[in-house]
Design a protein around this motif. Structure first.
Motif, short mmCIF file in Angstrom:
data_model
loop_
_atom_site.label_atom_id
_atom_site.label_comp_id
_atom_site.label_asym_id
_atom_site.label_seq_id
_atom_site.Cartn_x
_atom_site.Cartn_y
_atom_site.Cartn_z
N UNK A 186 9.58 2.71 -10.12
CA UNK A 186 10.21 1.47 -9.66
C UNK A 186 9.43 0.85 -8.51
N UNK A 187 8.95 1.70 -7.60
CA UNK A 187 8.19 1.22 -6.45
C UNK A 187 6.78 0.79 -6.87
N UNK A 188 6.11 1.62 -7.68
CA UNK A 188 4.74 1.30 -8.09
C UNK A 188 4.65 -0.02 -8.84
N UNK A 215 0.83 -1.21 0.00
CA UNK A 215 0.00 0.00 0.00
C UNK A 215 0.86 1.26 0.00
N UNK A 216 1.81 1.36 0.94
CA UNK A 216 2.67 2.54 0.99
C UNK A 216 3.56 2.63 -0.24
N UNK A 262 3.12 5.95 -2.81
CA UNK A 262 4.23 6.86 -3.10
C UNK A 262 4.57 6.82 -4.59
N UNK A 263 4.50 5.65 -5.18
CA UNK A 263 4.83 5.52 -6.59
C UNK A 263 3.95 6.35 -7.49
N UNK A 264 2.67 6.55 -7.13
CA UNK A 264 1.76 7.30 -7.98
C UNK A 264 2.10 8.78 -8.09
N UNK A 265 2.81 9.33 -7.10
CA UNK A 265 3.10 10.77 -7.10
C UNK A 265 3.97 11.19 -8.28
N UNK A 293 11.71 15.85 -13.42
CA UNK A 293 10.47 15.08 -13.26
C UNK A 293 10.64 13.66 -13.77
N UNK A 294 11.40 13.50 -14.85
CA UNK A 294 11.67 12.16 -15.36
C UNK A 294 12.47 11.34 -14.36
N UNK A 295 13.51 11.94 -13.77
CA UNK A 295 14.33 11.22 -12.79
C UNK A 295 13.52 10.85 -11.55
N UNK A 296 12.67 11.77 -11.08
CA UNK A 296 11.84 11.49 -9.91
C UNK A 296 10.81 10.41 -10.22
N UNK A 297 10.25 10.45 -11.42
CA UNK A 297 9.29 9.42 -11.81
C UNK A 297 9.96 8.04 -11.85
N UNK A 298 11.22 8.00 -12.23
CA UNK A 298 11.93 6.72 -12.23
C UNK A 298 11.96 6.09 -10.85
N UNK A 299 12.20 6.90 -9.83
CA UNK A 299 12.18 6.40 -8.45
C UNK A 299 10.79 5.89 -8.09
N UNK A 300 9.78 6.69 -8.39
CA UNK A 300 8.41 6.34 -8.03
C UNK A 300 7.90 5.13 -8.82
#
Length: 532
Positions: free
Chosen positions: A164-166, A123-124, A128-131, A155-162
């Motif tokens: 990966x989790x999602x 869930x967590x 977080x991944x959706x942000x 934004x692309x680099x941050x989306x990569x982190x998110x």
């Protein structure tokens, strides 16, 4: 454990008192005790039938549908935007650089995200991944006005982190929640809903740009995507964690009862060291997103005008839905053993790779080069240009979408066939998304360096064929008809009683040291046996 099966009367379990009645038995004999699956009381466990299966909030099916809606809103809108070529911009440089950053961070984070998901819970991890998708869409909305290249790359680099989790949380749910006989259909149902997001998302720019043949997409396109990704990020908070999920047969998903960062990072490496042959699947993982670069930017984004590439994009994701239905249901075909289905799907992938990409080569070799498409006054293809110039490539682009769904569905099914453990599924999903993103980063960078269209096409096709060749031994020899419960429990601190639910634990204590049948816990077989 007894060598032969003795019949026994199943214990009647009182859902209120959670006690099992006495079971008639022969003195001194071992017996299989079938544990009925009464559900705990409460709103989370009250439901109705969907797809012929009971649906309630904490059921695997509801959780799958919920995570599919999240992906409908977030990655679905990302796919719709990416499919336009250049993120809806005429100059593809910003998207190339953003996606290179995206997939570079995605590759690193996703490799460890299985351990993160196992420790924090799905869930967590998912919420977080959706942000990241919200910020990514917002960056292109901003770019439409101020050309802030740095914001798009960040934004692309941050989306990569998110992301990966999602995607690791999503993969855990899709591969470990269903029983073995349902895994292909679960993948299919997810892929249908997820790609409906891309289809509907593609209809937004198609409607907004129906009369537009040049220039970037309108602000309304970005606003529509932004609203939908915000809704998706919020819905991710509604997901249950794994320990709350209960199957119809009363069994639970195998995880770690007491995870720590040490145990989860150790488990990450145990996934490879205990079964090193899994690395033969890594080239398939690596290749699984590389074709988006050629298809979205070099074919659709460069050769067609604004409204036509919006139409192509819609048809691409629509073809993915049909691909997921056909392949997902075929992988669950009850008339053949699972090992036979694995071999058949592998042959199918070879045929599709040679046929569809062979047709793509026949089209690509006669197309304008990158330099020609960049010249001022270059005339792109419109959907009114007739059968010879447009209809052929339109169907080719649809077949590319079908191929994508077939490739991804088979990979998820192969991983799900190797284990029913939620913990191992999270690690495999992390490896998959990490390597997938590394491959995508390489190909987006090649496009950013303005390599010839023919070069990128050839590299993509060659990689797909080579990946199938390397993966053949795993698919041909390692996928078995079922995975024993004892095998999955070796990768966990849980027991058969834990995953059978509270009722199974009570019956297991009464039955020691007898053999307890825990139902189709991730197995889909009539009995999955383990000594409690």
């Amino acid at each position: 454990m007894a060598d032969e099966k003795h019949s026994a009367v199943a214990p009647a379990v009182d859902a209120t008192h959670n006690e099992a009645s006495e079971v008639p038995s022969k003195p001194g004999s071992h017996q299989d005790i079938t544990i009925p699956p009464p559900r705990p009381p409460g709103w989370m466990y009250k439901g109705f039938k969907v797809f012929g299966h009971e649906l309630w909030y904490a059921s695997p099916l509801f959780q799958l549908l919920l995570v599919a809606v999240v992906c409908f809103m977030c990655p679905g809108m990302f796919n719709a935007l990416s499919g336009l070529g250049g993120g809806g911009q005429v100059d593809h440089t910003a998207q190339d650089d953003a996606n290179t950053a995206l997939y570079s961070t995605f590759a690193v984070v996703a490799f460890f995200s299985g351990s993160i998901a196992n420790k924090l819970g799905v869930r967590l991890t998912l919420s977080f991944g959706g942000l990241g998708y919200v910020i990514y869409i917002a960056s292109f909305f901003s770019y439409n006005h101020n050309q802030n290249h740095g914001f798009v790359v960040f934004a692309g680099a941050f989306l990569g982190v998110c992301a990966g989790l999602l995607w690791t949380a999503q993969g855990t749910i899709m591969m470990s929640y269903p029983t073995e006989d349902m895994k292909g259909r679960y993948i299919s149902w997810f892929w249908i809903i997820f790609n409906l997001g891309a289809v509907i998302g593609s209809l937004i720019p198609l409607g907004q740009n129906i009369n537009k043949v040049a220039g970037p997409v309108t602000d309304g396109t970005y606003v529509g995507f932004l609203v939908l990704t915000l809704i998706g990020a919020f819905l991710a908070l509604m997901i249950c964690d794994v320990d709350k999920v209960l199957r119809e047969d009363g069994s639970r998903v195998i995880m770690m009862k007491n995870p720590s960062w040490i145990t989860e990072f150790r488990g990450l490496f145990e996934t490879i060291t205990s079964e090193p042959w899994v690395v033969l699947l890594f080239p398939m993982f690596f290749a699984s997103n590389t074709f988006y670069t050629y298809q979205s930017n070099d074919m659709n984004g460069s050769q067609f005008n604004t409204r036509t590439k919006a139409l192509n994009n819609t048809l691409y994701w629509l073809a993915q839905i049909f691909g997921a239905i056909i392949v997902g249901y075929a992988l669950d075909f009850a008339g053949a053993r699972r090992s036979i289905r694995a071999k058949g799907s592998f042959v199918m992938l070879i045929v599709l790779t040679m046929a569809i990409w062979g047709g793509g080569y026949a089209w690509q070799k006669d197309q304008p080069t990158r330099e020609q498409t960049s010249e001022e006054g270059f005339v792109t293809v419109d959907w009114t240009d007739g059968a010879k110039k447009y209809v052929g490539p339109m169907f080719l682009y649809m077949f590319y979408g079908f191929f994508d769904a077939a490739w991804q569905t088979c990979i998820y099914w192969y991983m799900g066939a190797l284990s029913n453990s939620g913990r191992k599924a999270a690690n495999l999903a992390g490896f998959y998304k990490g390597l997938q993103s590394a491959g995508a980063a390489v190909f987006w960078r090649l496009d950013g360096l303005k390599k010839p269209f023919d070069t990128i096409f050839g590299a993509t096709w060659g990689l797909l064929g080579g990946a199938l060749l390397i993966a053949a031994p795993v698919i041909w020899m390692k996928i078995q008809d079922t995975v024993a419960l004892e095998e999955d429990l070796r990768f966990s601190d849980e027991t058969a009683a834990d995953v059978a639910g509270a009722e199974g634990a009570a019956a297991g204590q009464a039955a020691q040291p007898e053999t307890v049948a825990v139902g189709a816990h991730g197995g889909g077989s009539e009995t999955a046996k383990a000594v409690v």
